[in-house]
Write a protein that holds these residues in place. Structure first.
Motif, short mmCIF file in Angstrom:
data_model
loop_
_atom_site.label_atom_id
_atom_site.label_comp_id
_atom_site.label_asym_id
_atom_site.label_seq_id
_atom_site.Cartn_x
_atom_site.Cartn_y
_atom_site.Cartn_z
N ALA A 145 -3.44 11.44 -23.81
CA ALA A 145 -4.05 12.76 -23.99
C ALA A 145 -3.10 13.71 -24.70
N VAL A 146 -1.82 13.69 -24.32
CA VAL A 146 -0.83 14.55 -24.96
C VAL A 146 -0.67 14.19 -26.43
N MET A 147 -0.70 12.89 -26.74
CA MET A 147 -0.59 12.45 -28.13
C MET A 147 -1.80 12.90 -28.94
N ALA A 148 -2.98 12.89 -28.33
CA ALA A 148 -4.17 13.39 -29.03
C ALA A 148 -4.04 14.88 -29.32
N LEU A 149 -3.50 15.63 -28.36
CA LEU A 149 -3.27 17.06 -28.57
C LEU A 149 -2.27 17.29 -29.69
N ASP A 150 -1.24 16.48 -29.74
CA ASP A 150 -0.25 16.59 -30.81
C ASP A 150 -0.88 16.32 -32.17
N ARG A 151 -1.74 15.30 -32.26
CA ARG A 151 -2.42 15.00 -33.53
C ARG A 151 -3.35 16.14 -33.93
N TYR A 152 -3.99 16.76 -32.94
CA TYR A 152 -4.88 17.90 -33.24
C TYR A 152 -4.10 19.06 -33.85
N VAL A 153 -2.95 19.38 -33.27
CA VAL A 153 -2.16 20.52 -33.76
C VAL A 153 -1.63 20.23 -35.16
N VAL A 154 -1.12 19.02 -35.39
CA VAL A 154 -0.50 18.72 -36.68
C VAL A 154 -1.53 18.68 -37.81
N ILE A 155 -2.78 18.33 -37.51
CA ILE A 155 -3.80 18.24 -38.55
C ILE A 155 -4.58 19.54 -38.69
N SER A 156 -4.93 20.15 -37.56
CA SER A 156 -5.76 21.35 -37.61
C SER A 156 -4.94 22.62 -37.85
N HIS A 157 -3.70 22.66 -37.37
CA HIS A 157 -2.86 23.85 -37.52
C HIS A 157 -1.45 23.46 -37.97
N PRO A 158 -1.34 22.85 -39.14
CA PRO A 158 -0.03 22.34 -39.58
C PRO A 158 1.03 23.43 -39.74
N LEU A 159 0.64 24.65 -40.13
CA LEU A 159 1.61 25.72 -40.34
C LEU A 159 2.18 26.24 -39.02
N HIS A 160 1.44 26.05 -37.93
CA HIS A 160 1.89 26.53 -36.63
C HIS A 160 2.43 25.39 -35.76
N TYR A 161 2.54 24.20 -36.35
CA TYR A 161 2.93 23.03 -35.55
C TYR A 161 4.31 23.20 -34.92
N ALA A 162 5.28 23.63 -35.70
CA ALA A 162 6.66 23.76 -35.19
C ALA A 162 6.75 24.78 -34.06
N MET A 163 5.96 25.85 -34.17
CA MET A 163 6.00 26.87 -33.12
C MET A 163 5.22 26.44 -31.88
N THR A 164 4.19 25.62 -32.08
CA THR A 164 3.36 25.20 -30.95
C THR A 164 4.01 24.05 -30.18
N MET A 165 4.40 23.00 -30.89
CA MET A 165 4.97 21.81 -30.24
C MET A 165 6.49 21.92 -30.26
N THR A 166 7.02 22.88 -29.53
CA THR A 166 8.47 23.03 -29.43
C THR A 166 9.04 21.93 -28.54
N SER A 167 10.35 21.72 -28.64
CA SER A 167 10.99 20.68 -27.83
C SER A 167 10.84 20.97 -26.35
N GLN A 168 10.95 22.25 -25.96
CA GLN A 168 10.80 22.60 -24.55
C GLN A 168 9.39 22.29 -24.05
N ARG A 169 8.39 22.60 -24.87
CA ARG A 169 7.02 22.35 -24.47
C ARG A 169 6.73 20.85 -24.39
N CYS A 170 7.28 20.09 -25.31
CA CYS A 170 7.07 18.64 -25.30
C CYS A 170 7.71 18.01 -24.06
#
Length: 318
Positions: free
Chosen positions: A118-143
């Motif tokens: 499920a987490v991997m699916a969420l990661d794929r969603y962010v990277v494809i749907s919101h690529p410009l915000h990916y780095a801010m959304t999937m931070t190392s602390q959040r991961c």
């Protein structure tokens, strides 16, 4: 045996029936499952080695993939070694404590696979749907929080089922018509009320199985919509491979797991449960390294460097 004697007899070990009593079939099954186990463990260790050895792969997607690989090693190692011992030996017993231990770690790693997918699916969603915000959304602390949270929830859930099982009485027969100590076959052997266990299985286990599954479906619905909005055919071709590998694993995992744990008990048959269980405990973990790695250009590139294999430039292109 009358009811009084039956209630006075306590079971301290179980008999795992496995698949077949015929010697020829046992030899075939031993070789088959041994080969699948070795392929799975070697493939998963290779994925972890590749990800850990290259700085460019220290990203959220590969962090989740490394944890999924570790979880799959624990998942299959909880079941297959004991099954191989039973196949190669006339002694097919497992102690009461050993059965509960196997049940706990099986539940832990099965749930962990569920959450990580499920987490991997969420990661794929962010990277494809919101690529410009990916780095801010999937931070190392959040991961790290996602991974640690998955471990905590799954450990607690597996512990709940194991502790609830200890309150049941097992007074015969002690034959488990399965190849490992799974929850559903064990509940069938209990001679005390399993109402609480069944209720927790349906409500809690159902929520923890269906919840991540719904999260995956919603993620891929938005992913599909985002891909359809891409004007460039090349952009669409680059987006689809990032999802198809993960989606194929998800489809296999959930279709078999739901068939075993969330179908009505009246629809359960020992043969069907064994087939479904083999799919999500053995076959799917074995296929994961091939599904995730052989179609991944970055993974193949690092693997070729590690193995010092020189390939033509065209061999690295999808």
């Amino acid at each position: 045996m009358d009811m009084n004697n039956r209630n006075q007899t306590r079971i301290y070990e179980f008999l795992l029936m496995g698949f077949s009593e015929h010697l020829e079939q046992q030899l075939l099954l031993f070789g088959l499952f041994m080969g699948m186990y070795l392929v799975t463990v070697v493939g998963k260790l290779l994925i972890i080695l590749v990800i850990g050895s290259d700085q460019h792969l220290h990203t959220p997607m590969y962090l989740f993939l490394a944890n999924l690989s570790f979880s799959d090693i624990g998942f299959i190692s909880t079941i297959i070694p004991k099954m191989l011992v039973n196949i190669s030996s006339a002694i097919k017993h497992i102690s009461y404590g050993g059965c509960l231990t196997q049940l706990y770690f099986f539940g832990l790693f099965a749930d962990l696979d569920n959450f990580l997918l499920a987490v991997m699916a969420l990661d794929r969603y962010v990277v494809i749907s919101h690529p410009l915000h990916y780095a801010m959304t999937m931070t190392s602390q959040r991961c790290i929080l996602f991974v640690v949270g998955s471990w905590v929830i799954t450990s607690f859930h597996a512990l709940v089922h194991t502790l609830l099982l200890t309150r049941l009485s097992f007074c015969g027969p002690n034959i488990i018509l399965h190849f490992f100590c799974d929850l559903v076959p064990l509940l069938k052997l209990a001679c005390s009320s399993t109402y609480v266990n069944d209720l927790v299985l349906i409500l809690v286990a159902g929520a923890l199985l269906i919840g991540p599954f719904v999260c995956i479906l919603m993620s891929y619905l938005y992913i599909a919509l985002a891909i359809l909005r891409i004007d460039s055919p090349r952009g669409k071709q680059r987006a689809f491979p990032n999802c198809t590998s993960h989606l194929s694993v998800v489809s296999l995992f959930y279709s078999t797991a739901i068939g075993v744990y969330l179908c009505p008990p009246s629809s359960h048959s020992d043969g069907k449960n064994k087939v479904f269980s083999v799919m999500y405990t053995v076959v799917i973990p074995m296929l994961n390294p091939f599904i995730y790695s052989l179609r991944n250009r970055d993974m193949k590139g690092v693997l070729e460097k590690l193995l010092r294999i020189k390939t033509p430039k065209t061999g690295l292109q999808d």
